[in-house]
Design a protein around this motif. Structure first.
Motif, PDB file in Angstrom:
ATOM      1  N   TYR A   1     105.632  26.948  83.894  1.00  0.00           N
ATOM      2  CA  TYR A   1     104.953  26.197  82.830  1.00  0.00           C
ATOM      3  C   TYR A   1     105.902  25.209  82.162  1.00  0.00           C
ATOM      4  CZ  TYR A   1     100.458  26.229  80.322  1.00  0.00           C
ATOM      5  OH  TYR A   1      99.212  25.933  79.862  1.00  0.00           O
ATOM      6  N   LYS A   2     107.211  25.448  82.314  1.00  0.00           N
ATOM      7  CA  LYS A   2     108.195  24.522  81.741  1.00  0.00           C
ATOM      8  C   LYS A   2     108.019  23.103  82.280  1.00  0.00           C
ATOM      9  CE  LYS A   2     111.670  25.444  85.306  1.00  0.00           C
ATOM     10  NZ  LYS A   2     111.466  24.154  85.982  1.00  0.00           N
ATOM     11  N   THR A   3     107.390  22.992  83.463  1.00  0.00           N
ATOM     12  CA  THR A   3     107.173  21.674  84.066  1.00  0.00           C
ATOM     13  C   THR A   3     106.372  20.768  83.145  1.00  0.00           C
ATOM     14  OG1 THR A   3     107.165  22.770  86.222  1.00  0.00           O
ATOM     15  CG2 THR A   3     106.376  20.501  86.155  1.00  0.00           C
ATOM     16  N   LEU A   4     105.442  21.351  82.396  1.00  0.00           N
ATOM     17  CA  LEU A   4     104.655  20.554  81.462  1.00  0.00           C
ATOM     18  C   LEU A   4     105.555  19.813  80.492  1.00  0.00           C
ATOM     19  CD1 LEU A   4     102.053  19.659  79.997  1.00  0.00           C
ATOM     20  CD2 LEU A   4     102.153  21.831  78.732  1.00  0.00           C
ATOM     21  N   PHE A   5     106.577  20.493  79.971  1.00  0.00           N
ATOM     22  CA  PHE A   5     107.465  19.881  78.972  1.00  0.00           C
ATOM     23  C   PHE A   5     108.372  18.838  79.617  1.00  0.00           C
ATOM     24  CE2 PHE A   5     105.854  23.708  77.231  1.00  0.00           C
ATOM     25  CZ  PHE A   5     105.700  23.447  75.893  1.00  0.00           C
ATOM     26  N   GLU A   6     108.754  19.062  80.872  1.00  0.00           N
ATOM     27  CA  GLU A   6     109.533  18.049  81.584  1.00  0.00           C
ATOM     28  C   GLU A   6     108.705  16.783  81.769  1.00  0.00           C
ATOM     29  OE1 GLU A   6     110.509  20.103  85.146  1.00  0.00           O
ATOM     30  OE2 GLU A   6     111.953  21.437  84.203  1.00  0.00           O
ATOM     31  N   ILE A   7     107.421  16.944  82.060  1.00  0.00           N
ATOM     32  CA  ILE A   7     106.542  15.778  82.207  1.00  0.00           C
ATOM     33  C   ILE A   7     106.394  15.061  80.859  1.00  0.00           C
ATOM     34  CG2 ILE A   7     104.173  15.058  82.671  1.00  0.00           C
ATOM     35  CD1 ILE A   7     104.034  17.358  84.720  1.00  0.00           C
ATOM     36  N   LEU A   8     106.125  15.836  79.801  1.00  0.00           N
ATOM     37  CA  LEU A   8     105.936  15.232  78.484  1.00  0.00           C
ATOM     38  C   LEU A   8     107.166  14.453  78.038  1.00  0.00           C
ATOM     39  CD1 LEU A   8     104.142  18.169  76.600  1.00  0.00           C
ATOM     40  CD2 LEU A   8     103.114  15.976  77.252  1.00  0.00           C
ATOM     41  N   LEU A   9     108.355  14.996  78.321  1.00  0.00           N
ATOM     42  CA  LEU A   9     109.598  14.381  77.853  1.00  0.00           C
ATOM     43  C   LEU A   9     110.185  13.398  78.859  1.00  0.00           C
ATOM     44  CD1 LEU A   9     111.222  17.553  76.245  1.00  0.00           C
ATOM     45  CD2 LEU A   9     110.077  15.654  75.076  1.00  0.00           C
ATOM     46  N   ASN A  10     109.459  13.154  79.954  1.00  0.00           N
ATOM     47  CA  ASN A  10     109.880  12.198  80.981  1.00  0.00           C
ATOM     48  C   ASN A  10     111.207  12.587  81.624  1.00  0.00           C
ATOM     49  OD1 ASN A  10     109.432   9.873  82.535  1.00  0.00           O
ATOM     50  ND2 ASN A  10     110.722   8.617  81.198  1.00  0.00           N
ATOM     51  N   THR A  11     111.427  13.908  81.778  1.00  0.00           N
ATOM     52  CA  THR A  11     112.628  14.375  82.472  1.00  0.00           C
ATOM     53  C   THR A  11     112.285  15.034  83.806  1.00  0.00           C
ATOM     54  OG1 THR A  11     112.543  16.504  81.287  1.00  0.00           O
ATOM     55  CG2 THR A  11     113.880  14.744  80.308  1.00  0.00           C
ATOM     56  N   TYR A  12     110.993  15.087  84.157  1.00  0.00           N
ATOM     57  CA  TYR A  12     110.573  15.689  85.422  1.00  0.00           C
ATOM     58  C   TYR A  12     111.130  14.870  86.588  1.00  0.00           C
ATOM     59  CZ  TYR A  12     107.454  17.522  89.055  1.00  0.00           C
ATOM     60  OH  TYR A  12     106.946  18.091  90.198  1.00  0.00           O
ATOM     61  N   LYS A  13     111.690  15.580  87.567  1.00  0.00           N
ATOM     62  CA  LYS A  13     112.299  14.941  88.745  1.00  0.00           C
ATOM     63  C   LYS A  13     113.358  13.924  88.332  1.00  0.00           C
ATOM     64  CE  LYS A  13     108.699  15.747  92.164  1.00  0.00           C
ATOM     65  NZ  LYS A  13     107.793  15.145  93.197  1.00  0.00           N
ATOM     66  N   ASN A  14     114.219  14.376  87.393  1.00  0.00           N
ATOM     67  CA  ASN A  14     115.350  13.564  86.931  1.00  0.00           C
ATOM     68  C   ASN A  14     114.930  12.271  86.233  1.00  0.00           C
ATOM     69  OD1 ASN A  14     117.343  15.389  88.010  1.00  0.00           O
ATOM     70  ND2 ASN A  14     116.872  14.565  90.047  1.00  0.00           N
ATOM     71  N   GLY A  15     113.795  12.328  85.558  1.00  0.00           N
ATOM     72  CA  GLY A  15     113.375  11.170  84.781  1.00  0.00           C
ATOM     73  C   GLY A  15     114.360  10.877  83.658  1.00  0.00           C
ATOM     74  N   PRO A  16     114.392   9.649  83.153  1.00  0.00           N
ATOM     75  CA  PRO A  16     115.411   9.235  82.174  1.00  0.00           C
ATOM     76  C   PRO A  16     115.181   9.737  80.761  1.00  0.00           C
ATOM     77  CG  PRO A  16     113.896   7.426  82.603  1.00  0.00           C
ATOM     78  CD  PRO A  16     113.504   8.534  83.536  1.00  0.00           C
ATOM     79  N   GLY A  17     114.057  10.415  80.504  1.00  0.00           N
ATOM     80  CA  GLY A  17     113.778  10.866  79.151  1.00  0.00           C
ATOM     81  C   GLY A  17     113.107   9.777  78.336  1.00  0.00           C
ATOM     82  N   LEU A  18     113.126   9.948  77.035  1.00  0.00           N
ATOM     83  CA  LEU A  18     112.506   8.988  76.110  1.00  0.00           C
ATOM     84  C   LEU A  18     113.585   8.487  75.159  1.00  0.00           C
ATOM     85  CD1 LEU A  18     109.297  11.102  75.380  1.00  0.00           C
ATOM     86  CD2 LEU A  18     109.473   9.120  76.895  1.00  0.00           C
ATOM     87  N   PRO A  19     113.981   7.228  75.260  1.00  0.00           N
ATOM     88  CA  PRO A  19     115.149   6.736  74.517  1.00  0.00           C
ATOM     89  C   PRO A  19     115.020   6.788  73.000  1.00  0.00           C
ATOM     90  CG  PRO A  19     113.968   4.925  75.594  1.00  0.00           C
ATOM     91  CD  PRO A  19     113.403   6.194  76.130  1.00  0.00           C
ATOM     92  N   THR A  20     113.801   6.777  72.468  1.00  0.00           N
ATOM     93  CA  THR A  20     113.660   6.783  71.002  1.00  0.00           C
ATOM     94  C   THR A  20     113.405   8.186  70.452  1.00  0.00           C
ATOM     95  OG1 THR A  20     111.282   6.302  71.074  1.00  0.00           O
ATOM     96  CG2 THR A  20     112.789   4.419  71.024  1.00  0.00           C
ATOM     97  N   LEU A  21     113.523   9.198  71.309  1.00  0.00           N
ATOM     98  CA  LEU A  21     113.319  10.585  70.861  1.00  0.00           C
ATOM     99  C   LEU A  21     114.640  11.337  70.868  1.00  0.00           C
ATOM    100  CD1 LEU A  21     111.672  13.114  70.128  1.00  0.00           C
ATOM    101  CD2 LEU A  21     111.198  13.406  72.579  1.00  0.00           C
ATOM    102  N   THR A  22     114.988  11.899  69.717  1.00  0.00           N
ATOM    103  CA  THR A  22     116.168  12.759  69.588  1.00  0.00           C
ATOM    104  C   THR A  22     115.692  14.185  69.320  1.00  0.00           C
ATOM    105  OG1 THR A  22     117.481  10.951  68.666  1.00  0.00           O
ATOM    106  CG2 THR A  22     118.287  13.197  68.289  1.00  0.00           C
TER     107      THR A  22
END
Length: 351
Positions: free
Chosen positions: A192-213
């Motif tokens: 289920y952790k995959t959901l949070f990786e998708i939300l935070l744009n880190t799924y499959k080594n995504g770069p994340g969200l630059p304006t979110l700390t």
């Protein structure tokens, strides 16, 4: 004092969704969580040959479901899990599977057909079930021991769905709407952790969200929310740090609010909200997850229910909490694991 457009307190499903949506819109967002991880009641951990879910287990319903849609849009395979039960009696014999599942499904359908006058849910289900048995299985009325044990089992099943101590703690009145589609869709080895990786744009080594700390292990001690709409909200943390924002979204659990809302908010919350927090109850659903060298349970099912015979109950004077173990299931993310399900008083005991 660092300032943001929005501060989100609590990075569970609601908080992470809010923070990610705002960050994708270009807002400067700070996410705070007292735990050392994101996810809240979603907690996927490595176990055996795969993973298990210490918290949320399934996607309940697929239409319309933003969670299911995110999985499909990101090509994450999810699997429908059949939770029809093989039921064992306490002497090791098999119960009548078809009968038990028929009665179980009937009782769950009764929940969706409440009476005109609200009342305790358990009493309503019991009455409807007895009428059904008289009509469909009249010979079963001669086996009162089975009926009473099935009612106890059904009580536990409803408690499992509702996280309550007793099915009579729940009212028949409900505004809950079940989504269409399969009700038990598993993330299996993805977790289920995959959901949070998708939300935070880190799924499959995504770069994340630059304006979110995101700051973990950061417990909020006070939220100072001004009465002047032009002033900023001040969030004070236990480690001494302070942050300001135009808006603060609080997504902590009812349990945390019950314990801390009087000290957490300055000025205090409006009385209407304080009364709602006091009135809402906080239930408990527990899991005991066991790992074995090899699976030894029947492979044609993934759920196994338990019915106790009265004579077997009388012979057990210690560890009577085991009577309230509802069922066992084989999690789809780990083939060598069994999850024992419990709730209420016993859930608090074994935790």
């Amino acid at each position: 004092m660092a300032s943001y457009d929005t501060i989100v307190i609590g990075m569970g499903a609601a908080g992470t969704t809010a923070a990610s949506m705002l960050a994708k819109a270009g807002k400067r967002v700070l996410g705070l969580d007292a735990q050392d991880r994101i996810g809240g009641r979603v907690n996927t951990v490595p176990f055996g040959d795969g993973v298990v879910e210490l918290g949320a287990e399934w996607i309940h319903g697929t239409r319309p479901s933003p969670v299911y849609d995110l999985a499909i849009q990101n090509n994450v395979s999810v699997i429908e899990q059949d939770i029809s039960m093989e039921v064992f009696m306490s002497d090791g014999s098999l119960a009548d599977k078809e009968l038990v599942n028929e009665l179980l499904n009937f009782c769950l359908q009764v929940v969706d057909d409440p009476p005109p006058t609200p009342g305790p849910l358990g009493q309503h289900i019991t009455k409807k079930l007895m009428d059904y048995i008289k009509d469909k299985h009249p010979s079963l009325l001669n086996d009162q021991a089975f009926i009473q044990e099935f009612l106890s089992f059904m009580d536990l099943m409803v408690d499992n769905y509702e996280a309550t101590d007793s099915w009579n703690d729940i009212t028949t009145e409900s505004r809950y709407e079940e989504l269409e589609g399969h009700q038990h869709v598993s993330w299996h080895k993805n977790g289920y952790k995959t959901l949070f990786e998708i939300l935070l744009n880190t799924y499959k080594n995504g770069p994340g969200l630059p304006t979110l700390t995101i700051k973990l292990k950061t417990e909020v001690s006070q939220i100072v929310w001004p009465q002047d709409p032009e002033a900023k909200v001040v969030v004070k943390c236990k480690d001494g740090a302070e942050y300001t924002a135009d808006n603060v979204i609080v997504t902590v659990s009812v349990g945390v609010l019950k314990e801390r809302h009087t000290a957490l908010f300055s000025p205090p919350l409006p009385q209407k909200k304080a009364d709602a927090i006091a009135t809402l109850t906080m239930g408990l659903l527990g899991k005991i997850i066991l790992l074995f060298p090899d699976p030894w349970w029947p492979k044609d099912h993934s759920f196994y229910g338990f019915l106790w015979r009265p004579e077997d109950k009388k012979n057990i004077t210690e560890d009577t909490w085991a009577f309230r173990l509802i069922a066992a299931s084989n999690p789809m993310g780990c083939k060598n694991a069994l999850t024992m399900w419990t709730n209420g008083e016993v859930g608090r005991l074994v935790s």
